[in-house]
Design an enzyme around this catalytic site. Structure first.
Site, PDB file in Angstrom:
ATOM      1  NE  ARG A  88      -1.764   1.580   3.709  1.00 25.88           N
ATOM      2  CZ  ARG A  88      -2.123   1.617   4.983  1.00 25.88           C
ATOM      3  NH1 ARG A  88      -3.333   1.219   5.326  1.00 25.88           N
ATOM      4  NH2 ARG A  88      -1.272   2.015   5.923  1.00 25.88           N
ATOM      5  CG  ASP A 148     -18.502   4.880  -3.175  1.00 26.38           C
ATOM      6  OD1 ASP A 148     -18.108   4.129  -4.087  1.00 26.38           O
ATOM      7  OD2 ASP A 148     -17.744   5.423  -2.354  1.00 26.38           O
ATOM      8  NE  ARG A 151     -19.364   1.484  -8.785  1.00 24.06           N
ATOM      9  CZ  ARG A 151     -18.038   1.545  -8.811  1.00 24.06           C
ATOM     10  NH1 ARG A 151     -17.360   1.653  -7.674  1.00 24.06           N
ATOM     11  NH2 ARG A 151     -17.394   1.492  -9.957  1.00 24.06           N
TER      12      ARG A 151
END
Length: 308
Positions: A88, A148, A151
């Protein structure tokens, strides 16, 4: 209005297409570091203008930020996806370097620009733009919540078996699988709580499918999605260009709102000609407040990997 989109890949090209096709701005500049790539995408898109009935001019350029001068809005889609074996920290380091360089170039030629951040990890990249650009906080917007929420509404309509125009709902907190917070308590079907129609099992299904929405598409497509991200960006840009005062969940810098400070998180905001014109405080349940705080903690951990 002039809009610049940095990154001519699938997401960037979709942003340019949806912005152009809505016909609310005069020019879209598509910029990429790959020689001829943005020029080719722009030419291809311009050859749809007579077919799709838009007059927006789309110009492609290779790494020449002088062509972006005077942009009212700029969209940053640049960056790389996480690759197998990559930590990451490595991903953040690479994308932070890209986003910082892009931001510096954009502000150099367009000092009054409003920046919309798409690059991942999005909340952290939006935070980086705040810390390095010198722009007022209302002019920096992370687009994650808009995507988001779209969705979420898709999954709500699917579960309800109704047209998507019947449903409303929003997702706040972080733009990540574990960090996002779909607000089932606020979801409605034509003003009636969605919870009146859905069993607890159905509600949980909608929430979980929303949270893995991006991962589901990546698994199916073999790459990240692009249509919905492009549409989400275009909705934000249109709200700015047309001064619509729309309420859209976006990742913005918080200064005490929702119990958090010095962090970019997704919350409902009013978007108009000045960018973020107001952060809307909504009542959350105790469980939602706890999840928001947990999400903020996770974002801070990622932010800790940034090196300004």
């Amino acid at each position: 209005m002039k809009v610049t989109v940095v990154g001519a890949g699938a997401v960037g090209a979709s942003c340019a297409e949806y912005i152009a096709i809505k016909n609310f701005c005069s020019e879209v500049v598509l910029l990429d570091i790959k020689e001829g790539f943005a020029e080719g995408k722009a030419m291809d898109l311009m050859q749809t203008a007579s077919l799709n009935g838009f007059d927006t001019k789309i110009t492609g350029v290779t790494s020449d930020y002088s062509k972006t001068a005077g942009s009212d809005v700029a969209v940053i889609t640049s960056g790389i996806p996480r690759k197998p074996g990559m930590t990451r920290e490595e991903l953040i380091g690479i994308n932070a370097g890209i986003v910082k360089e892009v931001t510096e170039n954009l502000v150099k030629y367009s000092p009054n620009v409003i920046i919309i951040v798409v690059s991942n990890p999005m909340d952290t990249m939006a935070y980086l733009v705040h810390k390095t650009s010198g722009l007022p906080k209302e002019r920096i917007i992370g687009m994650g919540g808009a995507l988001d929420s779209a969705r979420f509404k898709y999954r709500l309509a699917e579960a309800l078996g109704c047209p998507i125009s019947d449903v409303d709902g929003m997702v706040i907190a972080a733009h990540s699988d574990k960090g996002m917070l779909p607000l089932m308590s606020k979801a409605t079907r034509n003003g009636v709580p969605a919870t009146d129609f859905l069993s607890k099992e159905q509600q949980n299904y909608v929430i979980e499918e929303t949270k893995v929405g991006g991962a589901t598409l990546t698994k199916l497509l073999g790459t990240s999605a692009w249509y919905a991200p492009g549409a989400a960006v275009s909705a934000i840009v249109q709200a700015i260009a047309c001064d619509q005062k729309k309420m859209i969940p976006c990742s913005v810098m918080l200064n005490g709102e929702y119990g958090e400070s010095d962090i970019c998180m997704g919350v409902p905001v009013i978007i108009g000609k000045n960018g973020v014109e107001k952060i809307v405080n909504i009542n959350l349940t105790d469980a939602e407040k706890a999840k928001f705080a947990d999400s903020a903690k996770a974002v801070r951990e990622v932010n800790g990997d940034l090196k300004f």
